[in-house]
Write an enzyme that holds these catalytic residues in place. Structure first.
Site, short mmCIF file in Angstrom:
data_model
loop_
_atom_site.label_atom_id
_atom_site.label_comp_id
_atom_site.label_asym_id
_atom_site.label_seq_id
_atom_site.Cartn_x
_atom_site.Cartn_y
_atom_site.Cartn_z
N THR A 19 -2.39 0.82 -4.62
CA THR A 19 -3.34 0.29 -5.59
C THR A 19 -4.24 1.37 -6.19
O THR A 19 -4.38 2.47 -5.63
CB THR A 19 -4.22 -0.80 -4.94
OG1 THR A 19 -4.99 -0.22 -3.88
CG2 THR A 19 -3.38 -1.94 -4.41
N ASP A 20 -4.82 1.03 -7.31
CA ASP A 20 -5.74 1.95 -7.98
C ASP A 20 -7.18 1.52 -7.70
O ASP A 20 -7.43 0.60 -6.91
CB ASP A 20 -5.44 2.03 -9.48
CG ASP A 20 -5.62 0.70 -10.20
OD1 ASP A 20 -6.23 -0.23 -9.64
OD2 ASP A 20 -5.14 0.60 -11.34
#
Length: 144
Positions: A19-20
């Site tokens: 994920t970012d």
């Protein structure tokens, strides 16, 4: 083994590393997910990447790719990566792939997250020059 005209499925889960800062899967990670799907598709045919290199002197390289992003995936989502060969040439394969969020609870439709079209080329493992796809693979693709 999957028939050539059916989708191969590979399940994975979204981890923190995928994920970012916004808490969704970083867009480039779908390419990694698709790579895993293609590798597992080969394994389902009874062929590992190492075996392809060692026994045939061949490897696959990505020649072209397009990805369309439709919905975000988030931490802990279960993702189904589908892989389908749409065109088989002498030295390349055109592959359609998709990432679907597995429905929870079961029974609901899966949510299409991203779809990609990837062309992989077969090259000599030493010279990286294009070569025919080994019969080890084409024979298995030709099976009904």
């Amino acid at each position: 083994t999957d028939a050539p005209d059916s989708d191969h499925h590979h399940r994975l889960r979204v981890y923190w590393e995928d994920t970012d800062a916004g808490g969704v899967v970083f867009y480039a990670n779908y390419l990694k997910f698709f790579e895993r799907g293609r590798t597992e598709w080969l394994r389902a045919l009874g062929i590992s990447q190492q075996m392809l290199r060692d026994e045939c002197g061949a490897i696959f390289v990505v020649a072209d790719t397009t990805v369309r992003y439709l919905q975000p995936a988030r931490l802990d989502d279960q993702i189904d990566i589908t892989t389908r060969i749409t065109e088989a040439g002498r030295a390349s394969l055109l592959i359609d792939q998709a990432a679907l969020k597995v429905a929870e609870p079961p029974g609901q439709p899966d949510l299409r997250l991203a779809e990609g079209r990837i062309r992989i080329g077969c090259v000599d493992a030493g010279t990286f020059r294009p070569r025919r796809i080994p019969s080890l693979i084409t024979d298995r693709l030709a099976r009904p």
